[in-house]
Design a protein around this motif. Structure first.
Motif, PDB file in Angstrom:
ATOM      1  N   VAL A   1       4.083   8.279  58.472  1.00 28.57           N
ATOM      2  CA  VAL A   1       4.598   9.738  58.660  1.00 28.57           C
ATOM      3  C   VAL A   1       4.893   9.923  57.040  1.00 28.57           C
ATOM      4  CG1 VAL A   1       5.680   9.069  60.826  1.00 28.57           C
ATOM      5  CG2 VAL A   1       6.901   8.397  58.927  1.00 28.57           C
ATOM      6  N   ASP A   2       5.121  11.486  57.037  1.00 27.96           N
ATOM      7  CA  ASP A   2       5.639  11.900  55.823  1.00 27.96           C
ATOM      8  C   ASP A   2       6.884  12.080  55.836  1.00 27.96           C
ATOM      9  OD1 ASP A   2       3.084  12.683  54.908  1.00 27.96           O
ATOM     10  OD2 ASP A   2       3.027  14.345  56.147  1.00 27.96           O
ATOM     11  N   GLY A   3       7.595  11.186  54.751  1.00 29.32           N
ATOM     12  CA  GLY A   3       8.958  11.009  54.697  1.00 29.32           C
ATOM     13  C   GLY A   3       9.497  11.472  53.297  1.00 29.32           C
ATOM     14  N   GLU A   4      10.679  10.652  52.836  1.00 30.46           N
ATOM     15  CA  GLU A   4      11.406  11.051  51.528  1.00 30.46           C
ATOM     16  C   GLU A   4      10.248  10.471  50.450  1.00 30.46           C
ATOM     17  OE1 GLU A   4      15.317   9.816  48.963  1.00 30.46           O
ATOM     18  OE2 GLU A   4      15.176   9.425  51.418  1.00 30.46           O
ATOM     19  N   ASN A   5      10.049  11.589  49.689  1.00 25.22           N
ATOM     20  CA  ASN A   5       9.197  11.055  48.438  1.00 25.22           C
ATOM     21  C   ASN A   5       7.872  10.397  48.697  1.00 25.22           C
ATOM     22  OD1 ASN A   5      11.145  12.071  46.708  1.00 25.22           O
ATOM     23  ND2 ASN A   5      12.289   9.952  46.798  1.00 25.22           N
ATOM     24  N   GLY A   6       7.052  10.886  49.935  1.00 21.13           N
ATOM     25  CA  GLY A   6       5.927  10.224  50.182  1.00 21.13           C
ATOM     26  C   GLY A   6       5.617   9.588  51.555  1.00 21.13           C
ATOM     27  N   VAL A   7       4.866   9.040  51.727  1.00 20.75           N
ATOM     28  CA  VAL A   7       4.205   8.283  52.925  1.00 20.75           C
ATOM     29  C   VAL A   7       5.034   7.221  53.426  1.00 20.75           C
ATOM     30  CG1 VAL A   7       2.600   7.241  54.387  1.00 20.75           C
ATOM     31  CG2 VAL A   7       1.878   9.090  52.900  1.00 20.75           C
ATOM     32  N   TRP A   8       5.663   7.176  54.689  1.00 20.42           N
ATOM     33  CA  TRP A   8       6.478   6.039  55.210  1.00 20.42           C
ATOM     34  C   TRP A   8       5.877   5.321  56.181  1.00 20.42           C
ATOM     35  CZ3 TRP A   8      11.917   4.781  54.046  1.00 20.42           C
ATOM     36  CH2 TRP A   8      12.402   5.272  53.106  1.00 20.42           C
ATOM     37  N   PHE A   9       5.788   3.952  56.461  1.00 20.83           N
ATOM     38  CA  PHE A   9       5.139   3.180  57.582  1.00 20.83           C
ATOM     39  C   PHE A   9       6.323   2.981  58.646  1.00 20.83           C
ATOM     40  CE2 PHE A   9       1.574   1.095  54.687  1.00 20.83           C
ATOM     41  CZ  PHE A   9       0.728   2.471  55.301  1.00 20.83           C
ATOM     42  N   ASN A  10       6.036   3.418  59.943  1.00 19.88           N
ATOM     43  CA  ASN A  10       7.035   2.614  61.043  1.00 19.88           C
ATOM     44  C   ASN A  10       6.332   1.686  61.557  1.00 19.88           C
ATOM     45  OD1 ASN A  10       8.556   2.442  63.137  1.00 19.88           O
ATOM     46  ND2 ASN A  10       7.400   3.813  64.337  1.00 19.88           N
TER      47      ASN A  10
END
Length: 450
Positions: free
Chosen positions: A140-149
């Motif tokens: 997902v697109d999150g704070e300051n770039g891509v994050w993994f769930n």
């Protein structure tokens, strides 16, 4: 005959990846036509389609009908699916799940926070330590770039993608992130400060306790050190080493372990079994429980140390391993198969450490064998390299390990007879029974039992 077609299609798909480039669909169709054997109904359909100008459209129809239970390279399959869309062909990509496509390993100095949301404002729900394995549920697109769930152990949450290696890159180095633990096999066992029965007691452990190994194979190190000192004055180095090994075998062998994260000690190798395990994330609650357990262990250690000093006792052990005997290996193999089949339907958990709660393909085979007193590696590659002995197809028996892959092993299963295997397939299917040749290309077979 159908199994032969499946294997041919697998080889065909692997070659497609090498030759498909933008605009070269005709070349792809040609490779497909050449690789599918013409002596089956599927192949006749495909060759007829190519000959009549059906091209990629007909090929995709054949592929979709004949390859539903297989796992293939996702990048290559995306190319096939893209062409299917252009030709208005229905092609369900969800059928093709690569077991390690969403596999990731944390790369951090100590640990990284796992948060409830893809932002540093999210609640901290746990910690991932360096080398922790996980499954990526979503990008997902999150704070300051891509994050993994991600899900790791009993922790699920969000971590920035920068802190991971994943996919095939993670699979290539997975062996570097497997830890070895000593599992206590007796009711009570002392942990000594030194490798000596008269050494002071650091603490004690009980049946089922796991101790992370600090240094392994003490015997080999002793032999190397002594032989290096004595070999310079001898012409028969092998004789010296053999003599040292014989002497070592007659004495207590010790394994250096972590009693706590700060304290190390030694336990007798006679009362533990060595097992490989993955590092997983821990919830805040789990960390608190561990901290409390360590305090309780320290309290017990002090009480036991005082009692030991007063009574001058040594190890008071009673082996608690079940005493199960089998008439022959055929009966043993059938028991192993029946036990493995009892977990059909359990979920797939990357890095999982429980047959009941779910694990991955190599965890499944390792824990099944562990229940019968066998120790094998934790990763597919280590099982392919060192689990038992390599056997031929003609020697294959129920209970043997089936190693799958092309140039290397990336999936393992347990053969159960009648051309079938039981295995933890992937996160979609979980633990299933499938055809021996209907899942991945078979690399070879390993006999662990005899």
């Amino acid at each position: 005959m159908f199994n032969k077609v499946v294997r041919n299609i697998k080889n065909m798909l692997q070659k497609i990846r090498k030759i498909v480039i933008s605009g070269v669909i005709a070349a792809t169709a040609a490779v497909c036509a050449n690789l599918i054997q013409a002596d089956t109904a599927y192949a006749q359909d495909a060759n007829s389609a190519f000959g009549n100008g059906g091209g990629m459209s007909s090929f995709l129809s054949v592929l979709g009908n004949s390859y539903e239970v297989s796992t293939v390279d996702s990048e290559m399959m995306e190319c096939v699916v893209e062409q299917a869309k252009e030709l208005d062909i229905e092609f369900d990509m969800s059928q093709y799940v690569n077991e390690y496509e969403n596999f990731a390993i944390a790369q951090v100095n100590d640990y990284i926070n796992v948060r409830s949301l893809p932002t540093t404002e999210g609640e901290i729900v746990g910690h991932m330590y360096n080398g922790s394995v996980c499954e990526i549920l979503e990008r997902v697109d999150g704070e300051n770039g891509v994050w993994f769930n991600v899900v790791s152990g009993s922790v699920e949450g969000y971590v920035k993608s920068d802190y991971f290696i994943y996919g095939n890159s993670a699979l290539d180095v997975i062996g570097d992130y497997v830890k070895k633990v000593a599992i206590v096999q007796c009711n009570f066992l002392n942990v000594r400060a030194d490798a000596d029965i008269n050494a002071s007691i650091v603490g004690s452990v009980e049946s089922g306790d796991k101790l992370e190994i600090y240094v392994e194979d003490v015997i080999e190190e002793t032999v190397d050190e002594v032989s290096a000192e004595e070999a310079s004055g001898s012409d028969d180095i092998d004789a010296i080493i053999n003599e040292l090994e014989e002497e070592a075998a007659s004495e207590i062998q010790w394994i250096k372990v972590y009693y706590t994260s700060e304290k190390v000690g030694y336990v007798s190798a006679d009362y533990v079994v060595i097992q490989e395990d993955y590092i997983c994330a821990k919830t805040i609650e789990e960390e608190r429980a561990e901290a409390e357990a360590k305090k309780e262990a320290e309290r017990k250690r002090q009480e036991q140390s005082a009692a030991a000093a007063a009574a001058s006792r040594t190890e008071d052990v009673t082996i608690s391993v079940p005493n199960i005997s089998y008439a022959d290996t055929t009966e043993l193999r059938q028991n192993i198969v029946d036990y493995a089949k009892s977990f059909v339907g359990t979920r797939y958990v990357m890095g999982g450490s429980s047959l009941q709660g779910g694990t991955d393909c190599s965890g499944f085979t390792m824990y099944v064998y562990a229940a019968f007193g066998y120790t094998i590696g934790r990763t597919p590659s280590s099982q392919w390299a060192s689990a038992g002995r390599l056997i031929s197809t003609e020697e294959l028996q129920p209970g043997d390990i089936v190693c799958m892959g092309t140039s290397s092993c990336y999936h393992v299963a347990l053969y159960i007879g009648d051309g079938l295997v039981v295995h933890e397939a992937n996160s979609r299917d979980g633990c299933i029974i499938s055809g021996l040749y209907n899942f991945e290309p078979v690399l070879g077979f390993r006999n662990v039992i005899d």
